[in-house]
Design a protein around this motif. Structure first.
Motif, mmCIF file in Angstrom:
data_model
loop_
_atom_site.group_PDB
_atom_site.id
_atom_site.type_symbol
_atom_site.label_atom_id
_atom_site.label_comp_id
_atom_site.label_asym_id
_atom_site.label_seq_id
_atom_site.Cartn_x
_atom_site.Cartn_y
_atom_site.Cartn_z
ATOM 1 N N GLN A 110 56.685 71.432 2.645
ATOM 2 C CA GLN A 110 57.846 71.491 3.735
ATOM 3 C C GLN A 110 59.314 71.073 3.160
ATOM 4 O OE1 GLN A 110 56.728 73.368 7.164
ATOM 5 N NE2 GLN A 110 56.246 74.287 5.087
ATOM 6 N N PHE A 111 59.456 71.699 2.173
ATOM 7 C CA PHE A 111 61.020 71.449 1.637
ATOM 8 C C PHE A 111 61.967 72.590 1.899
ATOM 9 C CE2 PHE A 111 60.703 68.644 -2.592
ATOM 10 C CZ PHE A 111 59.892 67.876 -1.670
ATOM 11 N N LEU A 112 63.095 72.292 2.552
ATOM 12 C CA LEU A 112 64.290 73.244 2.848
ATOM 13 C C LEU A 112 64.673 73.480 1.459
ATOM 14 C CD1 LEU A 112 66.212 71.822 6.000
ATOM 15 C CD2 LEU A 112 65.019 74.270 5.816
ATOM 16 N N PRO A 113 65.368 74.526 1.129
ATOM 17 C CA PRO A 113 65.965 74.870 -0.248
ATOM 18 C C PRO A 113 66.819 73.666 -0.765
ATOM 19 C CG PRO A 113 65.922 76.939 1.153
ATOM 20 C CD PRO A 113 65.293 75.837 2.219
ATOM 21 N N THR A 114 67.605 73.081 0.088
ATOM 22 C CA THR A 114 68.300 71.836 -0.602
ATOM 23 C C THR A 114 67.327 70.665 -0.944
ATOM 24 O OG1 THR A 114 69.765 72.404 1.372
ATOM 25 C CG2 THR A 114 69.870 70.076 0.352
ATOM 26 N N ASP A 115 66.274 70.518 -0.352
ATOM 27 C CA ASP A 115 65.537 69.717 -0.830
ATOM 28 C C ASP A 115 64.669 69.987 -2.071
ATOM 29 O OD1 ASP A 115 66.208 67.926 1.296
ATOM 30 O OD2 ASP A 115 64.559 68.746 2.564
ATOM 31 N N PHE A 116 64.192 71.110 -2.132
ATOM 32 C CA PHE A 116 63.730 71.841 -3.373
ATOM 33 C C PHE A 116 64.446 71.568 -4.799
ATOM 34 C CE2 PHE A 116 62.505 74.987 -6.488
ATOM 35 C CZ PHE A 116 61.428 75.256 -6.311
ATOM 36 N N LEU A 117 65.777 72.101 -4.513
ATOM 37 C CA LEU A 117 66.593 72.016 -5.564
ATOM 38 C C LEU A 117 66.885 70.610 -5.887
ATOM 39 C CD1 LEU A 117 69.042 74.962 -4.827
ATOM 40 C CD2 LEU A 117 67.526 74.602 -6.532
ATOM 41 N N LYS A 118 66.882 69.606 -4.982
ATOM 42 C CA LYS A 118 67.203 68.324 -5.641
ATOM 43 C C LYS A 118 65.821 67.675 -5.992
ATOM 44 C CE LYS A 118 70.766 67.209 -1.966
ATOM 45 N NZ LYS A 118 71.072 66.372 -0.702
ATOM 46 N N TYR A 119 64.734 67.942 -5.479
ATOM 47 C CA TYR A 119 63.591 67.032 -5.756
ATOM 48 C C TYR A 119 62.491 67.503 -6.113
ATOM 49 C CZ TYR A 119 66.495 64.305 -2.093
ATOM 50 O OH TYR A 119 67.305 63.761 -1.418
ATOM 51 N N ALA A 120 62.497 68.680 -6.238
ATOM 52 C CA ALA A 120 61.130 69.615 -6.508
ATOM 53 C C ALA A 120 60.988 69.450 -7.991
ATOM 54 C CB ALA A 120 61.197 71.065 -6.194
ATOM 55 N N VAL A 121 59.571 69.232 -8.593
ATOM 56 C CA VAL A 121 59.452 69.043 -9.927
ATOM 57 C C VAL A 121 58.297 69.944 -10.617
ATOM 58 C CG1 VAL A 121 59.984 66.416 -9.871
ATOM 59 C CG2 VAL A 121 57.516 66.876 -9.740
ATOM 60 N N ASP A 122 58.577 70.133 -11.860
ATOM 61 C CA ASP A 122 57.271 70.902 -12.333
ATOM 62 C C ASP A 122 56.245 69.943 -12.966
ATOM 63 O OD1 ASP A 122 55.728 72.616 -14.001
ATOM 64 O OD2 ASP A 122 57.334 72.681 -15.495
ATOM 65 N N GLN A 123 55.505 69.398 -12.064
ATOM 66 C CA GLN A 123 54.254 68.591 -12.260
ATOM 67 C C GLN A 123 53.217 69.108 -13.566
ATOM 68 O OE1 GLN A 123 54.780 65.207 -11.629
ATOM 69 N NE2 GLN A 123 52.993 64.575 -12.862
ATOM 70 N N ASP A 124 52.893 70.343 -13.273
ATOM 71 C CA ASP A 124 51.766 70.857 -14.134
ATOM 72 C C ASP A 124 52.267 71.625 -15.334
ATOM 73 O OD1 ASP A 124 53.123 73.381 -13.272
ATOM 74 O OD2 ASP A 124 51.526 73.887 -12.059
ATOM 75 N N GLY A 125 53.545 71.352 -15.572
ATOM 76 C CA GLY A 125 54.264 71.974 -17.108
ATOM 77 C C GLY A 125 54.256 73.200 -17.299
ATOM 78 N N ASP A 126 54.139 74.120 -16.223
ATOM 79 C CA ASP A 126 54.133 75.741 -16.484
ATOM 80 C C ASP A 126 55.504 76.429 -16.594
ATOM 81 O OD1 ASP A 126 54.656 75.632 -14.006
ATOM 82 O OD2 ASP A 126 53.332 77.180 -13.333
ATOM 83 N N GLY A 127 56.489 75.536 -16.393
ATOM 84 C CA GLY A 127 57.756 75.919 -16.433
ATOM 85 C C GLY A 127 58.570 76.146 -15.209
ATOM 86 N N HIS A 128 57.824 76.107 -14.115
ATOM 87 C CA HIS A 128 58.298 76.416 -12.809
ATOM 88 C C HIS A 128 58.102 75.133 -11.702
ATOM 89 C CE1 HIS A 128 58.454 80.761 -13.923
ATOM 90 N NE2 HIS A 128 57.357 80.664 -14.597
ATOM 91 N N ARG A 129 59.014 75.179 -10.778
ATOM 92 C CA ARG A 129 58.440 74.352 -9.749
ATOM 93 C C ARG A 129 57.982 75.113 -8.357
ATOM 94 N NH1 ARG A 129 64.331 71.438 -8.853
ATOM 95 N NH2 ARG A 129 65.108 73.401 -9.596
ATOM 96 N N ASP A 130 56.877 74.915 -8.267
ATOM 97 C CA ASP A 130 56.081 75.938 -7.271
ATOM 98 C C ASP A 130 55.462 74.938 -6.345
ATOM 99 O OD1 ASP A 130 54.557 77.639 -6.112
ATOM 100 O OD2 ASP A 130 53.339 78.136 -7.825
ATOM 101 N N ILE A 131 56.093 74.712 -5.045
ATOM 102 C CA ILE A 131 55.471 73.856 -3.977
ATOM 103 C C ILE A 131 54.685 75.017 -3.303
ATOM 104 C CG2 ILE A 131 57.178 72.349 -4.167
ATOM 105 C CD1 ILE A 131 58.605 73.548 -1.551
ATOM 106 N N TRP A 132 54.263 76.230 -3.533
ATOM 107 C CA TRP A 132 53.647 77.339 -2.714
ATOM 108 C C TRP A 132 52.120 77.177 -3.082
ATOM 109 C CZ3 TRP A 132 58.683 77.663 -4.166
ATOM 110 C CH2 TRP A 132 59.562 77.782 -3.212
ATOM 111 N N THR A 133 52.142 77.406 -4.393
ATOM 112 C CA THR A 133 50.628 77.370 -4.921
ATOM 113 C C THR A 133 50.223 76.373 -5.852
ATOM 114 O OG1 THR A 133 51.276 78.895 -6.824
ATOM 115 C CG2 THR A 133 50.855 79.784 -4.802
ATOM 116 N N SER A 134 51.073 75.478 -6.375
ATOM 117 C CA SER A 134 50.737 74.520 -7.254
ATOM 118 C C SER A 134 50.559 73.149 -6.499
ATOM 119 C CB SER A 134 51.593 74.400 -8.525
ATOM 120 O OG SER A 134 51.501 73.225 -9.280
ATOM 121 N N VAL A 135 49.169 72.590 -6.690
ATOM 122 C CA VAL A 135 49.181 71.181 -5.694
ATOM 123 C C VAL A 135 49.919 70.008 -6.697
ATOM 124 C CG1 VAL A 135 47.517 69.761 -5.512
ATOM 125 C CG2 VAL A 135 46.823 71.984 -4.695
#
Length: 411
Positions: free
Chosen positions: A198-223
Protein backbone atom coordinates in the motif's frame (compact mmCIF):
# COMPACT_ATOMS: atom_id res chain seq x y z
CA UNK A 1 -43.06 10.58 -38.97
CA UNK A 2 -41.48 13.40 -40.96
CA UNK A 3 -42.82 15.93 -38.45
CA UNK A 4 -41.28 13.97 -35.55
CA UNK A 5 -37.90 13.86 -37.28
CA UNK A 6 -38.03 17.59 -37.93
CA UNK A 7 -38.91 18.28 -34.27
CA UNK A 8 -36.00 16.16 -33.02
CA UNK A 9 -33.62 17.82 -35.47
CA UNK A 10 -34.74 21.23 -34.28
CA UNK A 11 -34.11 20.24 -30.67
CA UNK A 12 -30.60 19.05 -31.49
CA UNK A 13 -29.86 22.21 -33.46
CA UNK A 14 -31.17 24.37 -30.62
CA UNK A 15 -28.82 22.65 -28.18
CA UNK A 16 -25.86 23.11 -30.50
CA UNK A 17 -26.82 26.70 -31.20
CA UNK A 18 -26.91 27.37 -27.47
CA UNK A 19 -23.43 25.94 -27.19
CA UNK A 20 -24.66 23.23 -24.89
CA UNK A 21 -24.11 19.50 -24.54
CA UNK A 22 -25.91 16.90 -22.48
CA UNK A 23 -24.71 17.05 -18.87
CA UNK A 24 -22.89 13.71 -18.98
CA UNK A 25 -21.18 14.61 -22.26
CA UNK A 26 -20.11 17.97 -20.89
CA UNK A 27 -18.77 16.27 -17.77
CA UNK A 28 -16.77 13.80 -19.86
CA UNK A 29 -15.42 16.62 -22.01
CA UNK A 30 -14.32 18.59 -18.94
CA UNK A 31 -12.61 15.51 -17.48
CA UNK A 32 -10.75 14.92 -20.73
CA UNK A 33 -9.74 18.58 -20.82
CA UNK A 34 -8.40 18.22 -17.27
CA UNK A 35 -6.38 15.14 -18.22
CA UNK A 36 -4.81 16.87 -21.20
CA UNK A 37 -3.88 19.83 -19.02
CA UNK A 38 -1.52 17.50 -17.16
CA UNK A 39 0.70 16.85 -20.17
CA UNK A 40 3.23 19.72 -19.69
CA UNK A 41 3.95 18.68 -16.09
CA UNK A 42 4.07 15.00 -17.01
CA UNK A 43 6.53 15.77 -19.80
CA UNK A 44 8.68 17.80 -17.39
CA UNK A 45 8.84 14.71 -15.14
CA UNK A 46 10.21 12.62 -17.99
CA UNK A 47 6.95 10.94 -19.03
CA UNK A 48 6.82 10.23 -22.76
CA UNK A 49 3.82 11.17 -24.90
CA UNK A 50 3.28 7.50 -25.60
CA UNK A 51 3.04 6.60 -21.91
CA UNK A 52 0.83 9.61 -21.21
CA UNK A 53 -1.58 8.70 -24.01
CA UNK A 54 -1.72 5.05 -22.96
CA UNK A 55 -2.52 6.07 -19.39
CA UNK A 56 -5.24 8.55 -20.29
CA UNK A 57 -6.79 7.06 -23.44
CA UNK A 58 -10.39 6.05 -22.79
CA UNK A 59 -10.14 6.95 -19.10
CA UNK A 60 -13.51 7.73 -17.51
CA UNK A 61 -14.27 9.82 -14.45
CA UNK A 62 -15.25 7.32 -11.75
CA UNK A 63 -17.86 9.25 -9.79
CA UNK A 64 -18.55 6.33 -7.45
CA UNK A 65 -15.31 6.77 -5.49
CA UNK A 66 -15.39 8.12 -1.91
CA UNK A 67 -14.14 11.59 -0.95
CA UNK A 68 -15.18 13.30 -4.19
CA UNK A 69 -16.81 16.73 -4.22
CA UNK A 70 -19.11 16.74 -7.25
CA UNK A 71 -21.24 19.84 -8.01
CA UNK A 72 -24.93 19.08 -7.61
CA UNK A 73 -24.31 15.86 -5.74
CA UNK A 74 -25.05 15.69 -1.99
CA UNK A 75 -21.90 15.97 0.08
CA UNK A 76 -20.78 12.78 1.77
CA UNK A 77 -18.85 12.56 5.00
CA UNK A 78 -15.13 11.94 4.36
CA UNK A 79 -14.22 8.26 4.34
CA UNK A 80 -12.65 7.55 7.71
CA UNK A 81 -9.84 5.18 8.68
CA UNK A 82 -10.67 2.04 10.60
CA UNK A 83 -8.00 3.12 13.11
CA UNK A 84 -10.24 6.05 14.13
CA UNK A 85 -13.69 4.53 13.68
CA UNK A 86 -13.34 1.38 15.79
CA UNK A 87 -12.55 0.95 19.45
CA UNK A 88 -9.08 -0.43 20.19
CA UNK A 89 -10.65 -3.78 21.14
CA UNK A 90 -12.45 -3.95 17.78
CA UNK A 91 -9.43 -2.90 15.75
CA UNK A 92 -7.13 -5.30 17.60
CA UNK A 93 -9.57 -8.18 17.75
CA UNK A 94 -8.09 -11.44 18.98
CA UNK A 95 -9.69 -13.45 16.17
CA UNK A 96 -8.02 -11.26 13.55
CA UNK A 97 -4.67 -11.26 15.34
CA UNK A 98 -4.70 -15.03 15.88
CA UNK A 99 -5.45 -15.66 12.21
CA UNK A 100 -2.77 -13.26 10.99
CA UNK A 101 -0.28 -14.71 13.47
CA UNK A 102 -0.78 -18.29 12.25
CA UNK A 103 -0.56 -17.27 8.62
CA UNK A 104 2.44 -15.03 9.27
CA UNK A 105 4.34 -17.86 10.93
CA UNK A 106 3.73 -20.09 7.90
CA UNK A 107 4.90 -17.35 5.56
CA UNK A 108 8.00 -16.81 7.70
CA UNK A 109 9.03 -20.36 6.86
CA UNK A 110 7.98 -20.13 3.22
CA UNK A 111 9.94 -16.92 2.60
CA UNK A 112 12.77 -17.59 5.04
CA UNK A 113 15.61 -16.87 2.61
CA UNK A 114 14.02 -13.68 1.28
CA UNK A 115 13.30 -12.38 4.77
CA UNK A 116 16.84 -13.14 5.90
CA UNK A 117 18.22 -11.19 2.94
CA UNK A 118 15.93 -8.27 3.72
CA UNK A 119 17.01 -8.23 7.38
CA UNK A 120 20.66 -8.26 6.35
CA UNK A 121 20.09 -5.39 3.93
CA UNK A 122 17.79 -3.16 5.99
CA UNK A 123 18.02 -4.41 9.58
CA UNK A 124 14.28 -4.99 9.89
CA UNK A 125 13.39 -8.41 11.43
CA UNK A 126 11.17 -10.84 9.48
CA UNK A 127 8.23 -10.67 11.94
CA UNK A 128 8.04 -6.89 11.53
CA UNK A 129 8.05 -7.04 7.73
CA UNK A 130 5.41 -9.77 7.78
CA UNK A 131 3.26 -7.77 10.22
CA UNK A 132 3.25 -4.77 7.85
CA UNK A 133 2.22 -7.06 4.98
CA UNK A 134 -0.48 -8.70 7.08
CA UNK A 135 -1.96 -5.41 8.27
CA UNK A 136 -1.90 -3.72 4.87
CA UNK A 137 -3.38 -6.38 2.57
CA UNK A 138 -3.84 -9.57 4.59
CA UNK A 139 -0.61 -10.94 3.10
CA UNK A 140 -1.71 -10.00 -0.41
CA UNK A 141 -5.10 -11.69 -0.15
CA UNK A 142 -7.01 -8.41 -0.38
CA UNK A 143 -7.76 -7.92 -4.07
CA UNK A 144 -7.31 -4.26 -4.88
CA UNK A 145 -10.28 -3.29 -7.07
CA UNK A 146 -9.15 -0.18 -8.92
CA UNK A 147 -6.63 0.90 -11.49
CA UNK A 148 -4.22 3.39 -9.93
CA UNK A 149 -4.49 5.94 -12.74
CA UNK A 150 -8.29 5.79 -12.62
CA UNK A 151 -8.57 6.57 -8.91
CA UNK A 152 -5.80 9.16 -8.80
CA UNK A 153 -7.27 10.96 -11.82
CA UNK A 154 -10.71 11.10 -10.18
CA UNK A 155 -9.27 12.34 -6.88
CA UNK A 156 -7.10 14.91 -8.64
CA UNK A 157 -10.08 16.13 -10.67
CA UNK A 158 -12.75 16.44 -7.97
CA UNK A 159 -11.32 15.05 -4.74
CA UNK A 160 -11.03 16.79 -1.39
CA UNK A 161 -7.22 16.96 -1.74
CA UNK A 162 -6.81 17.79 -5.41
CA UNK A 163 -3.26 19.12 -5.38
CA UNK A 164 -1.88 16.16 -3.47
CA UNK A 165 -3.53 13.67 -5.79
CA UNK A 166 -2.53 15.62 -8.89
CA UNK A 167 1.10 15.09 -7.97
CA UNK A 168 0.48 11.43 -7.13
CA UNK A 169 -1.17 10.96 -10.54
CA UNK A 170 1.84 12.43 -12.36
CA UNK A 171 4.21 10.24 -10.34
CA UNK A 172 2.09 7.18 -11.16
CA UNK A 173 2.64 7.96 -14.83
CA UNK A 174 6.37 8.16 -14.14
CA UNK A 175 6.20 4.66 -12.62
CA UNK A 176 4.56 3.45 -15.84
CA UNK A 177 7.24 5.22 -17.85
CA UNK A 178 9.94 3.36 -15.93
CA UNK A 179 8.12 0.09 -16.75
CA UNK A 180 7.94 -1.27 -13.21
CA UNK A 181 4.36 -2.41 -13.87
CA UNK A 182 1.94 -2.61 -16.79
CA UNK A 183 -1.05 -0.26 -16.79
CA UNK A 184 -3.56 -3.12 -16.42
CA UNK A 185 -1.70 -4.55 -13.41
CA UNK A 186 -1.29 -1.26 -11.56
CA UNK A 187 -3.93 -1.97 -8.90
CA UNK A 188 -4.75 0.25 -5.94
CA UNK A 189 -7.25 1.02 -3.20
CA UNK A 190 -9.88 3.76 -3.67
CA UNK A 191 -7.33 6.33 -2.47
CA UNK A 192 -4.49 5.20 -4.75
CA UNK A 193 -2.47 3.12 -2.26
CA UNK A 194 -0.79 0.48 -4.40
CA UNK A 195 0.20 -3.14 -4.16
CA UNK A 196 0.89 -5.57 -1.32
CA UNK A 197 2.36 -2.87 0.91
CA UNK A 198 0.00 0.00 0.00
CA UNK A 199 2.41 2.63 -1.26
CA UNK A 200 1.28 5.88 -2.82
CA UNK A 201 3.37 6.73 -5.90
CA UNK A 202 5.43 9.19 -3.83
CA UNK A 203 6.40 6.42 -1.43
CA UNK A 204 7.04 4.00 -4.27
CA UNK A 205 9.55 6.25 -5.98
CA UNK A 206 11.28 7.01 -2.66
CA UNK A 207 11.38 3.59 -1.04
CA UNK A 208 10.47 0.72 -3.39
CA UNK A 209 13.32 -1.69 -4.15
CA UNK A 210 14.06 -4.46 -6.62
CA UNK A 211 14.63 -7.19 -4.05
CA UNK A 212 14.31 -10.10 -6.49
CA UNK A 213 16.81 -8.63 -8.96
CA UNK A 214 14.66 -8.73 -12.10
CA UNK A 215 15.20 -5.06 -12.93
CA UNK A 216 11.75 -3.90 -11.79
CA UNK A 217 10.38 -2.60 -8.52
CA UNK A 218 7.17 -4.61 -8.41
CA UNK A 219 5.01 -4.32 -5.28
CA UNK A 220 1.99 -5.81 -7.08
CA UNK A 221 3.12 -9.35 -7.87
CA UNK A 222 6.62 -9.79 -6.37
CA UNK A 223 6.65 -10.77 -2.70
CA UNK A 224 10.41 -10.08 -2.34
CA UNK A 225 10.03 -6.58 -3.83
CA UNK A 226 6.98 -5.88 -1.66
CA UNK A 227 8.59 -6.96 1.61
CA UNK A 228 11.92 -5.37 0.76
CA UNK A 229 10.14 -2.10 -0.04
CA UNK A 230 8.34 -2.12 3.32
CA UNK A 231 11.65 -2.64 5.11
CA UNK A 232 13.26 0.06 2.99
CA UNK A 233 10.61 2.57 4.05
CA UNK A 234 10.92 1.66 7.73
CA UNK A 235 14.69 2.12 7.60
CA UNK A 236 14.29 5.47 5.83
CA UNK A 237 11.84 6.56 8.53
CA UNK A 238 14.48 5.87 11.20
CA UNK A 239 14.22 2.19 12.10
CA UNK A 240 16.47 1.47 15.07
CA UNK A 241 18.20 -1.82 14.21
CA UNK A 242 18.02 -4.53 16.81
CA UNK A 243 15.52 -2.63 18.97
CA UNK A 244 11.94 -3.29 20.02
CA UNK A 245 8.91 -1.06 19.42
CA UNK A 246 7.74 -1.26 23.05
CA UNK A 247 6.01 -3.59 25.51
CA UNK A 248 2.97 -3.87 27.76
CA UNK A 249 3.11 -2.70 31.37
CA UNK A 250 0.91 -2.80 34.45
CA UNK A 251 -0.08 0.67 35.65
CA UNK A 252 0.54 1.87 39.19
CA UNK A 253 -2.50 2.63 41.34
CA UNK A 254 -1.90 6.38 41.26
CA UNK A 255 -1.47 6.65 37.48
CA UNK A 256 -2.06 10.01 35.81
CA UNK A 257 -3.26 9.20 32.30
CA UNK A 258 -2.72 12.78 31.13
CA UNK A 259 1.02 12.07 30.84
CA UNK A 260 0.38 9.39 28.19
CA UNK A 261 1.61 11.38 25.21
CA UNK A 262 4.79 11.35 23.09
CA UNK A 263 6.49 14.39 24.60
CA UNK A 264 6.49 13.03 28.15
CA UNK A 265 9.55 10.79 28.15
CA UNK A 266 11.61 8.98 30.76
CA UNK A 267 14.03 6.11 30.62
CA UNK A 268 12.50 2.67 30.89
CA UNK A 269 14.30 2.28 34.22
CA UNK A 270 12.63 5.45 35.55
CA UNK A 271 9.17 4.30 34.42
CA UNK A 272 9.70 0.99 36.19
CA UNK A 273 10.91 2.82 39.32
CA UNK A 274 7.62 4.76 39.29
CA UNK A 275 5.58 1.56 39.30
CA UNK A 276 5.07 0.76 35.61
CA UNK A 277 5.82 -2.97 35.72
CA UNK A 278 6.64 -4.86 32.48
CA UNK A 279 4.13 -7.64 31.77
CA UNK A 280 5.13 -9.32 28.51
CA UNK A 281 8.81 -8.50 28.13
CA UNK A 282 11.76 -8.24 30.50
CA UNK A 283 13.78 -5.19 29.43
CA UNK A 284 17.44 -5.72 28.72
CA UNK A 285 20.12 -3.66 30.41
CA UNK A 286 20.43 -1.58 27.26
CA UNK A 287 16.65 -1.06 27.04
CA UNK A 288 16.53 0.17 30.63
CA UNK A 289 18.50 3.23 29.52
CA UNK A 290 16.31 3.99 26.49
CA UNK A 291 13.73 6.75 26.53
CA UNK A 292 10.11 5.69 26.39
CA UNK A 293 6.68 7.30 26.52
CA UNK A 294 3.43 5.96 27.94
CA UNK A 295 0.73 4.86 25.49
CA UNK A 296 -2.85 4.27 26.66
CA UNK A 297 -4.89 3.50 23.51
CA UNK A 298 -8.15 3.13 25.51
CA UNK A 299 -7.34 5.62 28.27
CA UNK A 300 -7.50 3.81 31.60
CA UNK A 301 -9.85 1.18 30.17
CA UNK A 302 -7.42 -1.23 28.56
CA UNK A 303 -3.78 -2.33 28.17
CA UNK A 304 -0.94 0.14 28.73
CA UNK A 305 2.41 0.27 26.91
CA UNK A 306 5.82 1.85 27.12
CA UNK A 307 6.71 2.80 23.56
CA UNK A 308 10.24 3.16 22.21
CA UNK A 309 11.58 4.83 19.09
CA UNK A 310 10.48 2.13 16.64
CA UNK A 311 6.84 2.60 17.63
CA UNK A 312 7.05 6.06 16.09
CA UNK A 313 8.76 4.64 13.02
CA UNK A 314 5.60 2.56 12.51
CA UNK A 315 3.66 5.80 12.76
CA UNK A 316 5.81 7.14 9.95
CA UNK A 317 4.42 4.34 7.78
CA UNK A 318 0.84 5.04 8.94
CA UNK A 319 0.31 7.84 11.45
CA UNK A 320 -2.53 6.16 13.37
CA UNK A 321 -1.63 5.05 16.91
CA UNK A 322 -3.64 1.84 16.64
CA UNK A 323 -1.92 0.94 13.38
CA UNK A 324 1.47 1.16 15.07
CA UNK A 325 0.25 -0.94 18.00
CA UNK A 326 -1.31 -3.53 15.69
CA UNK A 327 1.88 -3.97 13.67
CA UNK A 328 4.09 -4.04 16.77
CA UNK A 329 1.91 -6.53 18.61
CA UNK A 330 1.40 -8.74 15.55
CA UNK A 331 5.16 -8.85 14.97
CA UNK A 332 5.62 -10.01 18.57
CA UNK A 333 2.97 -12.69 18.09
CA UNK A 334 4.57 -13.95 14.86
CA UNK A 335 7.86 -14.18 16.78
CA UNK A 336 6.17 -16.36 19.42
CA UNK A 337 4.73 -13.78 21.80
CA UNK A 338 1.36 -13.96 23.54
CA UNK A 339 -1.82 -11.93 23.59
CA UNK A 340 -2.21 -8.78 25.69
CA UNK A 341 -2.00 -9.48 29.41
CA UNK A 342 -4.61 -6.83 30.26
CA UNK A 343 -8.16 -7.13 28.87
CA UNK A 344 -9.85 -4.29 27.02
CA UNK A 345 -12.53 -2.47 29.00
CA UNK A 346 -16.00 -1.77 27.69
CA UNK A 347 -15.95 1.53 25.81
CA UNK A 348 -17.63 3.04 22.78
CA UNK A 349 -15.99 4.88 19.90
CA UNK A 350 -17.48 8.36 19.59
CA UNK A 351 -18.24 9.73 16.13
CA UNK A 352 -15.79 12.23 14.69
CA UNK A 353 -18.19 15.15 15.22
CA UNK A 354 -18.33 14.35 18.95
CA UNK A 355 -14.53 14.19 19.07
CA UNK A 356 -14.39 17.58 17.34
CA UNK A 357 -16.76 19.00 19.98
CA UNK A 358 -14.41 17.76 22.71
CA UNK A 359 -11.35 19.13 20.91
CA UNK A 360 -12.94 22.56 20.50
CA UNK A 361 -13.96 22.65 24.15
CA UNK A 362 -10.47 21.63 25.27
CA UNK A 363 -8.92 24.23 22.95
CA UNK A 364 -11.13 27.00 24.33
CA UNK A 365 -10.28 25.90 27.87
CA UNK A 366 -6.55 26.04 27.08
CA UNK A 367 -5.77 22.34 27.32
CA UNK A 368 -5.42 21.45 23.62
CA UNK A 369 -3.53 23.14 20.81
CA UNK A 370 -3.37 20.49 18.09
CA UNK A 371 -5.60 19.97 15.04
CA UNK A 372 -9.39 19.86 15.27
CA UNK A 373 -9.68 16.68 13.22
CA UNK A 374 -12.23 14.47 14.97
CA UNK A 375 -9.59 11.86 15.76
CA UNK A 376 -9.05 10.73 19.33
CA UNK A 377 -5.28 10.52 19.19
CA UNK A 378 -2.76 10.61 22.01
CA UNK A 379 -2.70 14.39 22.32
CA UNK A 380 -6.49 14.58 22.50
CA UNK A 381 -6.69 11.90 25.19
CA UNK A 382 -3.88 13.53 27.17
CA UNK A 383 -5.51 16.97 26.99
CA UNK A 384 -8.81 15.46 28.07
CA UNK A 385 -7.14 13.92 31.11
CA UNK A 386 -5.60 17.26 32.07
CA UNK A 387 -9.04 18.91 31.76
CA UNK A 388 -10.69 16.16 33.82
CA UNK A 389 -8.12 16.69 36.59
CA UNK A 390 -8.58 20.45 36.59
CA UNK A 391 -12.37 20.06 36.67
CA UNK A 392 -12.25 17.54 39.50
CA UNK A 393 -13.89 14.86 37.36
CA UNK A 394 -13.17 11.12 37.33
CA UNK A 395 -9.99 10.55 35.36
CA UNK A 396 -10.11 8.11 32.41
CA UNK A 397 -8.69 10.02 29.36
CA UNK A 398 -11.33 8.59 27.05
CA UNK A 399 -13.40 10.93 24.82
CA UNK A 400 -16.98 9.67 24.86
CA UNK A 401 -20.21 10.78 23.27
CA UNK A 402 -21.70 11.46 26.71
CA UNK A 403 -18.81 13.76 27.56
CA UNK A 404 -19.16 15.61 24.25
CA UNK A 405 -22.87 16.13 24.87
CA UNK A 406 -22.14 17.47 28.37
CA UNK A 407 -19.62 19.92 26.93
CA UNK A 408 -22.07 20.98 24.24
CA UNK A 409 -24.82 21.55 26.77
CA UNK A 410 -22.54 23.53 29.05
CA UNK A 411 -21.46 25.76 26.19
Amino acid sequence: MIIQIVVRLCLVLSVVAAGGLPAHAQSDANFQKFLQSLWPDAQAMGVSRRTFDEATRGLKFNQSLPDLVIPGKPKEAPRGQAEFERTPAQYLSESSLARLTAQGQKLATEHKATLAAIQKRFGVPPPVVLAIWGRETNYGNVKLPYNTIEVLAAQAYMGRRKEMFRRELLLAMKILEEQHVAFKDMKASWAGAMGHTQFLPTDFLKYAVDQDGDGHRDIWTSVPDSLGSAASQLLAKGWDRGKRWGFEVRLPANVDCSIAEPDTKMTVAEWIKRGYAPLTHKPTREELGEEASLFLPAGLKGPAFLTLKNFYVFKGYNFADLYALFVGHLSDRIAGGKNFATPWGKIEQARSDYIETIQRHLTKAGFYSDKIDGKAGMKTRSALGAWQKAAGLPLDCWPSRALAEQMQAAR
